[in-house]
Design an enzyme around this catalytic site. Structure first.
Site, short mmCIF file in Angstrom:
data_model
loop_
_atom_site.label_atom_id
_atom_site.label_comp_id
_atom_site.label_asym_id
_atom_site.label_seq_id
_atom_site.Cartn_x
_atom_site.Cartn_y
_atom_site.Cartn_z
N ASP A 153 4.98 16.35 1.09
CA ASP A 153 5.06 17.80 0.95
C ASP A 153 5.24 18.12 -0.53
OD1 ASP A 153 5.89 20.07 3.36
OD2 ASP A 153 6.09 20.68 1.26
N TYR B 280 -7.73 33.16 4.98
CA TYR B 280 -7.23 32.18 5.95
C TYR B 280 -8.29 31.90 7.02
CZ TYR B 280 -3.72 29.98 9.06
OH TYR B 280 -3.01 29.11 9.85
N1 NAD Z 1 2.67 28.64 12.54
C1 NAD Z 1 1.55 29.05 13.06
O1 NAD Z 1 1.51 30.04 13.81
C2 NAD Z 1 0.25 28.35 12.79
C3 NAD Z 1 -0.85 28.67 13.59
C4 NAD Z 1 -2.06 28.03 13.38
C5 NAD Z 1 -2.16 27.08 12.39
N2 NAD Z 1 -1.10 26.78 11.63
C6 NAD Z 1 -1.28 25.78 10.57
O2 NAD Z 1 -0.38 24.71 10.78
C7 NAD Z 1 0.00 24.15 9.52
C8 NAD Z 1 1.52 24.12 9.43
O3 NAD Z 1 2.00 25.46 9.52
P1 NAD Z 1 3.53 25.83 9.70
O4 NAD Z 1 3.55 27.05 10.52
O5 NAD Z 1 4.32 24.64 10.10
O6 NAD Z 1 3.86 26.28 8.19
P2 NAD Z 1 5.17 26.09 7.29
O7 NAD Z 1 5.03 27.09 6.19
O8 NAD Z 1 6.38 26.07 8.12
O9 NAD Z 1 4.94 24.61 6.71
C9 NAD Z 1 3.86 24.33 5.83
C10 NAD Z 1 4.27 23.19 4.93
O10 NAD Z 1 3.17 22.95 4.02
C11 NAD Z 1 3.73 22.71 2.73
N3 NAD Z 1 2.75 23.01 1.70
C12 NAD Z 1 2.22 24.22 1.39
N4 NAD Z 1 1.38 24.10 0.35
C13 NAD Z 1 1.36 22.79 0.00
C14 NAD Z 1 0.68 22.03 -1.01
N5 NAD Z 1 -0.14 22.62 -1.89
N6 NAD Z 1 0.89 20.70 -1.05
C15 NAD Z 1 1.73 20.11 -0.19
N7 NAD Z 1 2.41 20.75 0.77
C16 NAD Z 1 2.22 22.09 0.86
C17 NAD Z 1 4.95 23.63 2.65
O11 NAD Z 1 5.86 23.22 1.66
C18 NAD Z 1 5.50 23.54 4.06
O12 NAD Z 1 6.45 22.49 4.18
C19 NAD Z 1 -0.68 25.03 8.46
O13 NAD Z 1 -1.89 24.40 8.05
C20 NAD Z 1 -0.96 26.31 9.18
O14 NAD Z 1 -2.04 27.03 8.63
C21 NAD Z 1 0.13 27.39 11.80
#
Ligand code: NAD
Length: 253
Positions: free
Chosen positions: A38, A157
């Site tokens: 991360d 997105y």
């Molecule tokens: N939560 C939702 O509703 C949802 C729905 C569909 C898809 N997603 C996808 O699932 C994945 C995880 O989402 P989440 O909800 O757990 O988000 P979150 O924000 O809780 O976690 C995302 C993590 O990615 C890390 N991150 C961001 N940019 C980064 C970079 N440049 N390099 C390394 N690490 C980086 C952040 O530090 C964080 O720990 C994402 O790709 C998101 O688009 C989430």
């Protein structure tokens, strides 16, 4: 009883929280050594602490998935520490600026597309290069329901996640005969900090998100983790190029 991924080495990007942390935990519970990468190293270390409590070998790695050198160094660190890489969940991602296309700035566009799409490709590039010469593997990318449909005010997105779905299918074909499977998960709205931030913006409410799903609730990170672990395991051995919806029925509507 043996776990679904016993003895395997798995990498989870974006593992400092949310779906990534939940997946790292499930992978450890199912017997994998897990590298948690991360840009938030402190958060990655906190996840590793949880994995070590479960008894699993674990490693925290600092990475910025938009930086080619950092991604290459991440894969090197994992393979050096564990001597293998069998599975990778390319999960690091960021949300949109919640504006329509004519209002988002180039900086906002680049940020979302660089992390969500280019970052996924960069991780795949280095994971696949290793897997090609080390007996294959399984890759899962973080897509979204917004890889298939869309809603208001998420242009970058939506574009990035549609790109992740296309990239997943393309790579699945290219490596189908090399023992490398490439799939994605397409979650609906999952209760994480990402969703908390969009709710805090005041533009979308929790009930708006709940109403998107026929099940009329948000999903939980652990519900996505189950799908990822299955796709990373040999139980899904004939599945490649698939985007598995974990969406309370949203894409069925
Ligand atoms: N939560 C939702 O509703 C949802 C729905 C569909 C898809 N997603 C996808 O699932 C994945 C995880 O989402 P989440 O909800 O757990 O988000 P979150 O924000 O809780 O976690 C995302 C993590 O990615 C890390 N991150 C961001 N940019 C980064 C970079 N440049 N390099 C390394 N690490 C980086 C952040 O530090 C964080 O720990 C994402 O790709 C998101 O688009 C989430």
């Amino acid at each position: 009883m043996t776990g679904l991924v016993d003895g395997r080495v798995a990498l989870v990007t974006g593992g400092a929280g949310g779906i990534g942390r939940a997946t790292a935990i499930r992978l450890a519970q199912e017997g994998a050594a897990v590298a948690v990468a991360d840009r938030d190293l402190q958060g990655a270390r906190a996840t590793v602490g949880l994995l070590e409590e479960l008894g699993g070998p674990a490693l925290a790695v600092a990475v910025d998935v938009t930086d080619p050198k950092s991604v290459e160094a991440m894969v090197d660190a994992v393979t050096k520490e564990f001597g293998a890489l069998h599975g990778a969940y390319n999960n690091a991602g960021v949300e949109d600026a919640l504006q329509p296309a004519h209002l988002i700035t180039e900086k906002q566009w680049d940020h979302v597309v660089n992390v969500d799409l280019k970052g996924t490709w960069l991780c795949m590039k280095h994971e696949i290069a290793y897997m090609l010469t080390h007996g294959g593997g399984s890759i899962v990318n973080a897509a979204s329901v917004l890889a298939h449909v869309t809603m208001s005010n998420v242009p970058a997105y939506t574009a990035a996640k549609h790109g992740v779905a296309g990239l997943t299918r393309s790579a699945a074909l290219d490596y189908a005969q090399n023992g490398i499977r490439v799939n994605a998960v397409s979650p609906g709205a999952i209760r994480t900090e990402l969703i908390d931030r969009t709710i805090a913006s005041g533009k979308v409410s929790e009930s708006d998100y709940a109403n998107l799903h026929p099940m009329n609730r948000l999903g939980e990170p652990a519900e996505v983790a189950e799908a990822v672990v299955w796709l990373l395991s040999d139980r899904s051995s004939f599945v490649t190029g698939h985007c598995l919806a974990v969406d309370g029925g949203m894409l069925a509507t």
